[in-house]
Structure formats: structure tokens, C-alpha cells
Design a protein around this motif. Structure first.
Motif, PDB file in Angstrom:
ATOM      1  N   SER A 116       0.818  -1.225   0.000  1.00  0.00           N
ATOM      2  CA  SER A 116       0.000   0.000   0.000  1.00  0.00           C
ATOM      3  C   SER A 116       0.841   1.260   0.000  1.00  0.00           C
ATOM      4  O   SER A 116       0.308   2.360  -0.085  1.00  0.00           O
ATOM      5  CB  SER A 116      -0.916   0.007   1.231  1.00  0.00           C
ATOM      6  OG  SER A 116      -0.135  -0.032   2.418  1.00  0.00           O
ATOM      7  N   ARG A 117       2.154   1.109   0.067  1.00  0.00           N
ATOM      8  CA  ARG A 117       3.029   2.296   0.072  1.00  0.00           C
ATOM      9  C   ARG A 117       4.146   2.165  -0.956  1.00  0.00           C
ATOM     10  O   ARG A 117       5.327   2.246  -0.602  1.00  0.00           O
ATOM     11  CB  ARG A 117       3.623   2.492   1.466  1.00  0.00           C
ATOM     12  CG  ARG A 117       2.588   2.829   2.538  1.00  0.00           C
ATOM     13  CD  ARG A 117       3.259   3.012   3.881  1.00  0.00           C
ATOM     14  NE  ARG A 117       3.889   1.781   4.340  1.00  0.00           N
ATOM     15  CZ  ARG A 117       4.632   1.700   5.446  1.00  0.00           C
ATOM     16  NH1 ARG A 117       4.850   2.766   6.175  1.00  0.00           N
ATOM     17  NH2 ARG A 117       5.170   0.538   5.792  1.00  0.00           N
ATOM     18  N   PRO A 118       3.783   1.944  -2.207  1.00  0.00           N
ATOM     19  CA  PRO A 118       4.838   1.820  -3.219  1.00  0.00           C
ATOM     20  C   PRO A 118       5.483   3.162  -3.494  1.00  0.00           C
ATOM     21  O   PRO A 118       4.853   4.216  -3.395  1.00  0.00           O
ATOM     22  CB  PRO A 118       4.071   1.317  -4.451  1.00  0.00           C
ATOM     23  CG  PRO A 118       2.700   1.898  -4.273  1.00  0.00           C
ATOM     24  CD  PRO A 118       2.446   1.872  -2.781  1.00  0.00           C
ATOM     25  N   GLY A 119       6.743   3.151  -3.858  1.00  0.00           N
ATOM     26  CA  GLY A 119       7.414   4.391  -4.209  1.00  0.00           C
ATOM     27  C   GLY A 119       6.940   4.886  -5.556  1.00  0.00           C
ATOM     28  O   GLY A 119       6.775   4.113  -6.493  1.00  0.00           O
ATOM     29  N   ALA A 120       6.694   6.164  -5.674  1.00  0.00           N
ATOM     30  CA  ALA A 120       6.263   6.743  -6.943  1.00  0.00           C
ATOM     31  C   ALA A 120       7.454   6.861  -7.882  1.00  0.00           C
ATOM     32  O   ALA A 120       8.581   7.114  -7.462  1.00  0.00           O
ATOM     33  CB  ALA A 120       5.653   8.128  -6.708  1.00  0.00           C
ATOM     34  N   ALA A 121       7.207   6.641  -9.171  1.00  0.00           N
ATOM     35  CA  ALA A 121       8.272   6.792 -10.156  1.00  0.00           C
ATOM     36  C   ALA A 121       8.664   8.251 -10.261  1.00  0.00           C
ATOM     37  O   ALA A 121       7.857   9.158 -10.052  1.00  0.00           O
ATOM     38  CB  ALA A 121       7.800   6.260 -11.509  1.00  0.00           C
TER      39      ALA A 121
END
Length: 404
Positions: free
Chosen positions: A64-69
Motif C-alpha cells: 500500500s506504500r509503493p514508491g512513486a516513479a
């Protein structure tokens, strides 16, 4: 429709989406919740609930907390992946020179594998007992839950009986009830879940279509030679085509050299005896030895094709025979992609231009619309394919399969 009925209908829709959602994650086609929402054609809330249910079952993970590109705008979607600590299936492969067992998770990931073993005796019950014993040892060491078992055999497998109809390259009796024997050995070893059996090249094609060089193809032709003989498989409209009784695509018995070697089927010059490892060694004037498998001897020899004119001529001879067979299959099946496995993969890599030219020259559609010819990309793809058929009940209905 009242509120309770509406809620119940939404719940049923969500449960009905569990299988399709799991297959999308399993095959890598839904790496995020946003993609899952679009692929399923459901609301964002339903997709979220489906993903959460699959995570609760221990099948996938939701980040639920992926790093944004870098440079992206907006809130990034939750990332989805298979749970690499979740359940596994037992996969096994029998071939002319021995057998191998492995544990395979979702996503086609081999979790553990035992070294290849030999020898395959004439008693299928003994061999299958040994392979299941090896697999049971892997399971004990892993501590993982097992939800099924799959077996790949070097024979056409007749359906619905699950019998090895004509195991030419192992000394088993024709019609050996391999699925029944395998299921009995699996149950006797205390391994959970149903047991399945299939032809090794069929299963390799299924694995490559879901996880390898065949991904995205609608009409995929797979041709391969492993330790002995030549096999073929076809995926039509995204599904493995096995014919009315499991016996489709016995491509090894296409005639590619009318004056060629006698074949085990009673014919002459079949692809099965004109384009397998033994045929390559023979064409190169080499006497096969007992130290390692014919496949390994052929691979070792193929490494010298750039410096040894005799080996180079043998490579050209086998490529021409293989290309003739592939061209005939292209004319009949009109696939949108061909993938090659085993020694055929390495022949393609040795001289791709020659093979593609032979196919184009001999096929009706070759000059106007050449079919891409690619190498299989998965290690142990028949093992992964055996795992795929064992995973299928879970992919069809995760709740029902895991509750049973």
C-alpha cells in the motif's frame, strides 16, 4: 433490491472475481491495483476488496506504500505480487535419462528443486514412487503448505483416463495409468491436494505462454526436443489445445526425410528421429557415450560448431529438417508465434537466419507474413507447466480449493 440484497450481490461479484484476479497477478498482468481494476472491469473498491481477500488467503501481497516513479504525479497505485512465502505445489518431470522434482509457487517461481535423478526403470509405479519421495523430502525441508501436485511425462497422455498412451522413450508399457499411480503415491506420502499429469511439451508450452517467451501470443506453437524425440504443443486463443482426447500435436511423427531413419512409430524419416539429440550426434559422426545424457552431449558438441566443419554441417542438416517440419505446421496451424525448446532452442541460437529462411521458403505465408520464431526462456519449463496444472483449481476458485 434492498440494502442486504445489494450487499450480498456485491459480495458474490467480488468472490467471483477472486479467480480471475489471482490469475492476473499470477501471470504478471496486474502488477498494480489500478491495472487489476481495469482488467476485471470492476470498481476500485471491489478490486481493493478482492486483493485484500487474496492477501488474507496467503496468495498475494499488497504493497500500500509503493514508491512513486520519478516525475510521476498523483498517488501511486498499490502494487500487487504473489506471496513468496505462500503455498506451493509439487511438480515432477520424467524423461528418458531420469527425473526431477521441485516445489513451485505462484508466478511460476521454483522454490526448491532436487538434483536430477536416474534411472527410469520399466516400472512406472517404482519411478513415480521415487519421484514423490524426493518431492516429499523437499516439502518437509521447506515447511510450506502443499496444495496439489503435477507430473510431466514424455508421452501423449490420453484423456480422461490419464494414461501414457505411447511412452516411446521410456520403457513403460503402453497405456500405463500414470495419473492414477501418481495420485496414489502422492496421497500415500501425505501430500495434500489433487494430482494431475500431462505431456511434457504440452506443459512446457503452457508455462511459456503464462510466464515466458509465449506471453501475449494468441496462437502459440511450441516445438522442442529434450533428451529423446520431438514434441509439439499448441495454445489456441490463450488455452492449451489437446484435442478431443489429449492426443493433439504429435508433431514428432511428421515426415521430414522420406528416405531417413526408421522411426519407433513404424514410419521412416519422422521429425522424432531426424531432429533430436541422437540424430544430431549421429549427423556429426559422434558415438553417444553413457557418461552424461544425450542432450548434454549434444549441447557440448554444439559449442564447437564455429570451429568444427563436421559439427557445422550437422547443425545445418538438423536446422533444415526442423525448418521443413515447422513450415508444414505453419501452413496447417497459422500460429502468430513459434517457440523452440531443448536442443531446438540452441540450434535456433546457433544459426537463426538459416532456420527462419527455411521456414519462410517452405511455408505458404512465410514471405508475406513471417512468423516470429523465438527461444523458450524458462528454466525447467516442463516442471513449471506441471505446476501450472496443479495450481489451476486454485486459479479457478481460490476459496473453494483452499477450503477443501
Amino acid at each position: 433490491m434492498n440494502g442486504k440484497a445489494t450487499t450480498r450481490a456485491k459480495l458474490e461479484r467480488g468472490r467471483g472475481a477472486l479467480g480471475p484476479a489471482l490469475e492476473l497477478v499470477h501471470t504478471g498482468r496486474a502488477p498494480t491495483r489500478a491495472v487489476l481494476t481495469a482488467e476485471l472491469g470492476v470498481t476500485r473498491a471491489t478490486a481493493g476488496a478482492v486483493a485484500a481477500e487474496l492477501e488474507a488467503l496467503g496468495l498475494i501481497r499488497v504493497d500500500s506504500r509503493p514508491g512513486a516513479a520519478a516525475g510521476s504525479q498523483g498517488r501511486p497505485s498499490h502494487r500487487l505480487s504473489v506471496d513468496d512465502t505462500g503455498p506451493v505445489v509439487l511438480a515432477a518431470q520424467i524423461h528418458a535419462d531420469g527425473f526431477r522434482a521441485a516445489l513451485v509457487g505462484l508466478g511460476g517461481r521454483i522454490v526448491a528443486t532436487a538434483p536430477a535423478r536416474g534411472t527410469v526403470t520399466a516400472d512406472p509405479a517404482q519411478v513415480l514412487g521415487e519421484v514423490v519421495e524426493v518431492g516429499a523430502g523437499l516439502l518437509r525441508a521447506s515447511g510450506r503448505r502443499c496444495v496439489g501436485a503435477g507430473l510431466a511425462v514424455p508421452s501423449a497422455v490420453a484423456e480422461p483416463e490419464g494414461t501414457a498412451l505411447n511412452p516411446l522413450h521410456v520403457a513403460w508399457p503402453a497405456g500405463a495409468p500414470v495419473r492414477e499411480i501418481f495420485a496414489e503415491r502422492v496421497a500415500a506420502a501425505g501430500i495434500e491436494g489433487p494430482a494431475f499429469t500431462g505431456n511434457d511439451v504440452n506443459l512446457a508450452a503452457l508455462a511459456e505462454h503464462r510466464h515466458g517467451a509465449g506471453r501475449g501470443a494468441q496462437h502459440l506453437l511450441c516445438v522442442a526436443t529434450g533428451h529423446r524425440g520431438v514434441g509439439g504443443a499448441l495454445v489456441l486463443d490463450g488455452r492449451l489445445h489437446t484435442g478431443s482426447s489429449g492426443l493433439a500435436l504429435e508433431v514428432g511423427h511428421l515426415t521430414v526425410n522420406p528416405e531417413g531413419r526408421p522411426c519407433y512409430c513404424g514410419g521412416k524419416g519422422c521429425l522424432d528421429v531426424e531432429a533430436d539429440p541422437l540424430a544430431f550426434l549421429t549427423a556429426a559422426g559422434r558415438e553417444p557415450g553413457p557418461e552424461v545424457s544425450l542432450l548434454q552431449q549434444s549441447r557440448d558438441l554444439l559449442g564447437t560448431h564455429g570451429t568444427d566443419p563436421t559439427v557445422r554441417r550437422a547443425v545445418e542438416e538438423l536446422i533444415d529438417r526442423l525448418g521443413l517440419g515447422l513450415a508444414g505446421l505453419v501452413n496447417i496451424l497459422n500460429p502468430d508465434r513459434i517457440i523452440l525448446g531443448g536442443l531446438h532452442k540452441e540450434l535456433l541460437e546457433a544459426d537463426p537466419d538459416r532456420l527462419r529462411a527455411v521456414v519462410a521458403d517452405r511455408s505458404l505465408w512465410g514471405r508475406s507474413g513471417g512468423v516470429p520464431i523465438l527461444a523458450c526462456t524458462l528454466d525447467h519449463n516442463s516442471l513449471v507447466g506441471a505446476a501450472e496444472v496443479a495450481w489451476q483449481p486454485i486459479l479457478d476458485d481460490p476459496l473453494a480449493a483452499l477450503a477443501s
